[in-house]
Design a protein around this motif. Structure first.
Motif, PDB file in Angstrom:
ATOM      1  N   ASP A 130       1.132  -1.359  -0.210  1.00 42.08           N
ATOM      2  CA  ASP A 130       0.225  -0.047  -0.026  1.00 42.08           C
ATOM      3  C   ASP A 130       0.773   1.357  -0.272  1.00 42.08           C
ATOM      4  O   ASP A 130       0.142   2.982  -0.022  1.00 42.08           O
ATOM      5  CB  ASP A 130      -0.667  -0.426   1.403  1.00 42.08           C
ATOM      6  CG  ASP A 130      -0.068   0.109   2.636  1.00 42.08           C
ATOM      7  OD1 ASP A 130       0.838   0.233   2.406  1.00 42.08           O
ATOM      8  OD2 ASP A 130      -1.246   0.347   3.404  1.00 42.08           O
ATOM      9  N   ASN A 133       2.058   2.981  -5.228  1.00 43.14           N
ATOM     10  CA  ASN A 133       0.911   3.290  -6.666  1.00 43.14           C
ATOM     11  C   ASN A 133       1.388   3.151  -7.569  1.00 43.14           C
ATOM     12  O   ASN A 133       2.427   2.395  -8.700  1.00 43.14           O
ATOM     13  CB  ASN A 133       1.345   5.099  -6.891  1.00 43.14           C
ATOM     14  CG  ASN A 133       0.327   5.261  -8.235  1.00 43.14           C
ATOM     15  OD1 ASN A 133      -0.326   4.870  -8.791  1.00 43.14           O
ATOM     16  ND2 ASN A 133      -0.605   6.453  -7.494  1.00 43.14           N
ATOM     17  N   GLY A 134       0.365   1.742  -8.085  1.00 43.31           N
ATOM     18  CA  GLY A 134       0.878   0.799  -8.709  1.00 43.31           C
ATOM     19  C   GLY A 134       0.908   1.797 -10.487  1.00 43.31           C
ATOM     20  O   GLY A 134       1.875   0.933 -11.371  1.00 43.31           O
ATOM     21  N   LYS A 135       0.359   2.731 -10.452  1.00 42.63           N
ATOM     22  CA  LYS A 135       1.336   3.007 -12.346  1.00 42.63           C
ATOM     23  C   LYS A 135       2.587   3.504 -12.141  1.00 42.63           C
ATOM     24  O   LYS A 135       2.962   3.904 -13.515  1.00 42.63           O
ATOM     25  CB  LYS A 135      -0.142   4.364 -11.994  1.00 42.63           C
ATOM     26  CG  LYS A 135      -1.447   4.481 -12.493  1.00 42.63           C
ATOM     27  CD  LYS A 135      -2.396   5.785 -12.111  1.00 42.63           C
ATOM     28  CE  LYS A 135      -3.681   5.604 -12.200  1.00 42.63           C
ATOM     29  NZ  LYS A 135      -4.235   6.782 -12.514  1.00 42.63           N
ATOM     30  N   ASN A 161      -9.163  -3.819  -2.350  1.00 45.26           N
ATOM     31  CA  ASN A 161      -9.397  -2.689  -3.182  1.00 45.26           C
ATOM     32  C   ASN A 161      -7.561  -3.007  -3.599  1.00 45.26           C
ATOM     33  O   ASN A 161      -7.211  -2.222  -4.507  1.00 45.26           O
ATOM     34  CB  ASN A 161      -9.258  -1.073  -2.423  1.00 45.26           C
ATOM     35  CG  ASN A 161     -11.333  -1.180  -2.582  1.00 45.26           C
ATOM     36  OD1 ASN A 161     -11.624  -1.659  -3.315  1.00 45.26           O
ATOM     37  ND2 ASN A 161     -11.919  -1.069  -1.351  1.00 45.26           N
ATOM     38  N   LYS A 164      -6.196  -5.378  -6.129  1.00 47.68           N
ATOM     39  CA  LYS A 164      -6.863  -4.253  -7.533  1.00 47.68           C
ATOM     40  C   LYS A 164      -5.890  -3.430  -8.097  1.00 47.68           C
ATOM     41  O   LYS A 164      -5.461  -3.017  -9.318  1.00 47.68           O
ATOM     42  CB  LYS A 164      -7.534  -3.410  -7.369  1.00 47.68           C
ATOM     43  CG  LYS A 164      -9.144  -4.174  -7.552  1.00 47.68           C
ATOM     44  CD  LYS A 164     -10.513  -3.476  -8.138  1.00 47.68           C
ATOM     45  CE  LYS A 164     -10.505  -2.175  -6.914  1.00 47.68           C
ATOM     46  NZ  LYS A 164     -12.236  -1.299  -6.883  1.00 47.68           N
ATOM     47  N   ASP A 165      -4.923  -2.842  -7.260  1.00 47.82           N
ATOM     48  CA  ASP A 165      -3.886  -2.294  -8.139  1.00 47.82           C
ATOM     49  C   ASP A 165      -2.510  -3.157  -8.302  1.00 47.82           C
ATOM     50  O   ASP A 165      -1.048  -2.826  -8.749  1.00 47.82           O
ATOM     51  CB  ASP A 165      -2.897  -1.229  -6.486  1.00 47.82           C
ATOM     52  CG  ASP A 165      -2.901   0.239  -7.199  1.00 47.82           C
ATOM     53  OD1 ASP A 165      -3.268  -0.077  -8.600  1.00 47.82           O
ATOM     54  OD2 ASP A 165      -1.615   0.448  -6.833  1.00 47.82           O
TER      55      ASP A 165
END
Length: 367
Positions: A130, A133-135, A161, A164-165
């Motif tokens: 967490d 950031n997956g981006k 949630n 999902k990343d």
């Protein structure tokens, strides 16, 4: 350009399986050309476990055990320092991990029971990445486990949630696979082998110099199990050597009681054993890796995950519960239990599982 990979897992530990799974995943990736670093996250719950281990209750009644416990911690830490590239900074609070969020191309969480929300550690969200950031950074899981957790309960939506990343998700066992699928996830989840299966250990193993044939015991046995092992040793003319766990009921029967050895020595005793007795998941794993005949005593919290390994290989008979009628009689008259373990077909089946896992990691998660 070489991808830089960070791994977050249980590495700061006195558990041989946890230490070696961290080593194995890191070494496998390094062998395949990646720049790999263990992110040195030491949560409060992990540090508390180590403190309890170093200062057990009533330790003054057994100062020798206290000294051995401390020696074991030193041996484990020395192994990590020698064999793993660990981040220069230690992280004790999860919010401080943000400092490293841009340092890696990929971060992998896993393996071991880092997702066991049913443990005293609870939901420790850095193990779900967490802080990233997956981006910006690819998030990947390799073989984490929910352990004894059978229901995500109030954590279900939060875990959903978080996952999902992720770019790619894999788990170690069917229970973990089922828990994620129950969450209604709309992406593919892979089941893979524990990372300890991904490499060999020729570079680090220290083969024991014990000349006699022996039963190797890894796990704390109760009185009935200790008597069972003693009877087997007498029947087969084998010594008994215990490693990695303090023994009470088995102690009078031991040739060697090696509670505090380093992981490379621990591997060596598996390598030279004639037979393995365990009640730990990674005791089972390394018995199979070194193709040793074994029995694994049934443990309520571990039965599900050990069956994940035993069943596909047709080795369910190796899981024993001494409270079941006639187990002792059956075992002591069954010479097949001391025969070579894996048939050619079983070895091929295992190698296929390993290759599928390697392909997932290299061609799917990191492609």
């Amino acid at each position: 350009m070489c991808l830089k990979i960070g791994i977050i897992t249980y590495h700061f530990t006195i558990n041989y399986g946890a230490t070696l799974q961290a080593y194995a995943l890191s070494r496998f990736l390094e062998n395949n050309g990646y720049d790999v670093e263990i992110i040195d996250y030491r949560s409060k719950s992990i540090r508390l476990e180590q403190r309890k281990y170093l200062y057990p209750k009533r330790s003054w009644f057994n100062p020798n055990l206290l000294l051995k416990s401390r020696k074991k911690v030193v041996n484990m830490n020395n192994f990590l320092d020698k064999n793993l590239k660990i981040s220069p900074k230690k992280f004790y609070e999860k919010n401080t991990l943000n400092e490293y969020k841009h340092l890696y191309d990929v971060v992998i969480c896993g393996s071991d029971e880092i997702w066991n929300v049913n443990s005293p550690r609870g939901l420790d969200t850095p193990y779900f990445l967490d802080f990233l950031n997956g981006k910006d950074t690819r998030k990947v899981s390799y073989a984490p486990s929910f352990g004894s957790t059978t229901n995500l309960g109030l954590n279900k939506e939060k875990i959903h949630n978080l996952l999902k990343d992720f770019y790619s998700v894999s788990v170690r066992d069917n229970n973990s696979l089922s828990l994620i699928n129950q969450g209604g996830f709309d992406f593919h989840i892979k089941k893979v082998v524990d990372p300890t299966f991904l490499i060999d250990y020729e570079d680090i193993i220290k083969v024991s110099d014990v000349e006699s044939k022996y039963i190797l015991v890894y796990g704390l046995l109760d009185q009935k199990e200790a008597e069972y092992v003693k009877a087997l040793a007498e029947k087969e003319g084998l010594d008994i050597i215990a490693i990695g766990a303090p023994q009470i009921h088995l102690k009078p029967f031991l040739k060697l009681d090696l509670f505090d050895i380093a992981p490379d020595d621990w591997l060596g005793y598996f390598y030279n054993a004639s037979f393995v007795v365990t009640n730990f998941f990674h005791g089972l794993v390394f018995a199979i890796i070194f193709n040793k005949p074994f029995i694994i005593f049934s443990h309520p919290q571990k039965t599900v995950k050990v069956r994940d390994i035993l069943t596909p290989l047709g080795l369910e008979s190796r899981l024993l519960n001494l409270n079941e009628i006639n187990n002792k009689k059956t075992f002591l008259t069954d010479d097949d239990l001391l025969s070579p373990l894996l048939t050619e077909q079983q070895r091929n089946d295992l190698n296929q599982q390993i290759q599928i896992s390697k392909d997932y990691l290299l061609r799917e998660a990191l492609k």
